[in-house]
Design an enzyme around this catalytic site. Structure first.
Site, PDB file in Angstrom:
ATOM      1  N   ARG A  67      34.537  38.037  45.010  1.00  0.00           N
ATOM      2  CA  ARG A  67      35.754  37.736  45.766  1.00  0.00           C
ATOM      3  C   ARG A  67      36.993  38.083  44.954  1.00  0.00           C
ATOM      4  O   ARG A  67      37.103  37.715  43.783  1.00  0.00           O
ATOM      5  CB  ARG A  67      35.771  36.254  46.146  1.00  0.00           C
ATOM      6  CG  ARG A  67      37.064  35.828  46.812  1.00  0.00           C
ATOM      7  CD  ARG A  67      36.963  34.422  47.365  1.00  0.00           C
ATOM      8  NE  ARG A  67      38.305  33.877  47.602  1.00  0.00           N
ATOM      9  CZ  ARG A  67      38.547  32.642  47.994  1.00  0.00           C
ATOM     10  NH1 ARG A  67      37.544  31.803  48.202  1.00  0.00           N
ATOM     11  NH2 ARG A  67      39.781  32.219  48.181  1.00  0.00           N
ATOM     12  N   TYR A  81      25.446  32.078  41.386  1.00  0.00           N
ATOM     13  CA  TYR A  81      26.889  31.864  41.490  1.00  0.00           C
ATOM     14  C   TYR A  81      27.534  32.031  40.122  1.00  0.00           C
ATOM     15  O   TYR A  81      27.077  31.433  39.148  1.00  0.00           O
ATOM     16  CB  TYR A  81      27.161  30.450  42.027  1.00  0.00           C
ATOM     17  CG  TYR A  81      28.601  30.192  42.399  1.00  0.00           C
ATOM     18  CD1 TYR A  81      29.100  30.564  43.648  1.00  0.00           C
ATOM     19  CD2 TYR A  81      29.480  29.579  41.495  1.00  0.00           C
ATOM     20  CE1 TYR A  81      30.421  30.329  43.995  1.00  0.00           C
ATOM     21  CE2 TYR A  81      30.800  29.342  41.842  1.00  0.00           C
ATOM     22  CZ  TYR A  81      31.263  29.719  43.096  1.00  0.00           C
ATOM     23  OH  TYR A  81      32.579  29.491  43.440  1.00  0.00           O
ATOM     24  N   PHE A 139      38.222  33.330  42.192  1.00  0.00           N
ATOM     25  CA  PHE A 139      37.296  34.223  41.481  1.00  0.00           C
ATOM     26  C   PHE A 139      35.900  33.688  41.724  1.00  0.00           C
ATOM     27  O   PHE A 139      35.609  32.552  41.341  1.00  0.00           O
ATOM     28  CB  PHE A 139      37.578  34.235  39.974  1.00  0.00           C
ATOM     29  CG  PHE A 139      36.556  35.029  39.181  1.00  0.00           C
ATOM     30  CD1 PHE A 139      36.849  36.313  38.737  1.00  0.00           C
ATOM     31  CD2 PHE A 139      35.299  34.496  38.895  1.00  0.00           C
ATOM     32  CE1 PHE A 139      35.901  37.050  38.023  1.00  0.00           C
ATOM     33  CE2 PHE A 139      34.345  35.225  38.186  1.00  0.00           C
ATOM     34  CZ  PHE A 139      34.660  36.509  37.748  1.00  0.00           C
ATOM     35  N   GLU A 140      35.065  34.479  42.337  1.00  0.00           N
ATOM     36  CA  GLU A 140      33.656  34.099  42.358  1.00  0.00           C
ATOM     37  C   GLU A 140      32.810  35.326  42.620  1.00  0.00           C
ATOM     38  O   GLU A 140      33.229  36.261  43.294  1.00  0.00           O
ATOM     39  CB  GLU A 140      33.344  32.965  43.351  1.00  0.00           C
ATOM     40  CG  GLU A 140      33.703  33.213  44.770  1.00  0.00           C
ATOM     41  CD  GLU A 140      33.472  31.989  45.689  1.00  0.00           C
ATOM     42  OE1 GLU A 140      33.191  30.876  45.221  1.00  0.00           O
ATOM     43  OE2 GLU A 140      33.585  32.176  46.904  1.00  0.00           O
ATOM     44  N   ILE A 141      31.640  35.305  42.014  1.00  0.00           N
ATOM     45  CA  ILE A 141      30.669  36.374  42.199  1.00  0.00           C
ATOM     46  C   ILE A 141      29.399  35.659  42.634  1.00  0.00           C
ATOM     47  O   ILE A 141      28.939  34.749  41.945  1.00  0.00           O
ATOM     48  CB  ILE A 141      30.452  37.161  40.891  1.00  0.00           C
ATOM     49  CG1 ILE A 141      31.800  37.699  40.375  1.00  0.00           C
ATOM     50  CG2 ILE A 141      29.450  38.297  41.111  1.00  0.00           C
ATOM     51  CD1 ILE A 141      31.736  38.383  39.024  1.00  0.00           C
TER      52      ILE A 141
END
Ligand code: GDP
Ligand code: MN
Length: 346
Positions: free
Chosen positions: A152, A178, A236-238
């Site tokens: 994101r 995550y 921020f996230e992957i």
């Protein structure tokens, strides 16, 4: 060289040393961004940096989402910043509107109340839809059907460091569901009923809680049993889309949604993703991307210069290099409470 990444990013929680399956197929992954046409300059800033630091080497597609059609200017300017494929998607109306079980009067009262007491963007209708979409709908968009992973990206964020490995391969090959790089305390007045609602979910569906889930780091040590309000800062996230699409997360989202907390309160996607991941994923499958220097608004995470090529100011970094520094906010001291909690009180 595989071990290098493991050391740089590692929590020491993985049972084995992370490795990369260089010979396997490229992950089906995309950079995704919910953004308005008016935020084009800010998005170009984020894109330029992430392309330069990382994606020009890996060419993952960008997928842009909007509740309105993207302008031609937006499309041309963004496509011009990458050689990867860009997709421009509209959020389906039914993913961005008041569900029929919501009482409008009660919703209006909440807008007025949270606006008056100064909860950030508490008065904005669109902000409520946005938080709900990021909590329970982004992964249902038809464009993401053929994707397994997302990163994101928001407008106006900064990426400071050279990232020299394929982050999505890293996620996949190490079974990480995550990834985050900031863990913060946010304004709990926006979600007064979230924890009781979550507890009732746990009581109703104990079978959905992962046997290796660790909720301890989210519990208040002074007022035991209460949520301490720590949350992965989700701008921020992957993550693993299939985790979000899975039964546990979906049941939890529906439970919260039915309770109306996105509209009677201002439930954010950050605490919801945090609680969901903590309940349904073993902690060893949650990754702290401490090597990815990043800034959103006044919050900055900057790894040590010694181990990464970064353009942020190393003086903001403490000896453990996971301190979150609120910039331009002298009254607010750097707060690493939550990341310390996550890492186990070290
Ligand atoms: P904050 O980080 O909590 O202050 O929230 P933001 O205002 O940054 O919004 C979070 C993300 O959602 C950003 O990527 C915004 O561009 C996006 N966003 C927020 N509201 C809307 C909206 O009404 N329409 C669209 N298309 N994007 C939105
Ligand atoms: Mn933002």
């Amino acid at each position: 060289s595989n071990n290098k990444h493991a050391e740089n990013t590692g929590l020491g929680l993985l049972k084995s040393v992370p490795s990369f399956g260089h010979h396997s197929a490229k992950p089906r992954a995309a950079l995704i961004s919910l953004v308005r046409n008016s935020e084009l300059p800010g998005l170009m800033q984020s894109m330029r940096q992430l392309e330069f630091q990382w994606n020009r080497k890996y060419n993952y597609p960008w997928i842009f989402f909007n509740d309105e059609p993207f302008s031609d200017e937006f499309k041309a300017a963004t496509q011009n910043l990458t050689s990867a494929k860009c997709y421009y998607e509209i959020v389906p109306k039914e993913h961005w509107s008041l569900p029929d079980w919501i009482d409008e009067g009660r919703f209006m009262n909440s807008l007025e109340y949270l606006g008056a007491i100064g909860v950030g963007k508490g008065w904005m209708i669109s902000y409520r839809h946005m938080c709900r979409w990021n909590s329970g709908f982004f992964y249902k968009h038809p464009r993401l059907k053929d994707f397994d992973w997302y990163w994101r990206v928001e407008p106006d964020v900064h990426f400071f460091c050279d990232i020299d490995y394929d982050v999505f391969r890293f996620m996949r090959d190490n079974h990480i569901k995550y990834g985050f790089n900031m863990n913060i305390l946010d304004d709990a007045r926006s979600f007064p009923s979230l924890w009781s609602r979550t507890r009732s979910f746990i009581n109703a569906h104990p079978e959905l809680i992962h046997p290796d889930a660790d909720l301890d780091w989210l519990l208040d040590s002074h007022n035991s049993g209460d949520y301490n309000n720590c949350q992965f800062f989700s701008n921020f996230e992957i993550g693993d889309l299939n985790f979000f699409r899975g039964e546990a997360n979906e049941r939890y989202f529906d439970w919260l949604d039915r309770g109306g907390g996105f509209y009677y309160e201002r439930f954010g996607d950050a605490p919801i993703h945090t609680l969901s991941v903590a309940m349904f994923v073993p902690k060893s499958e949650i990754w702290f991307f401490r090597d990815i220097g990043y800034q959103h608004d006044i919050n900055r995470h900057c790894p040590p210069q010694s181990s990464h090529r970064c353009s942020c100011d190393a003086t903001h970094v403490d000896e453990n290099f996971y301190r979150l520094v609120p910039l331009e906010s002298p009254q607010k001291k750097p707060d690493d409470t939550c990341i310390r909690q996550f890492l186990g009180g070290k």
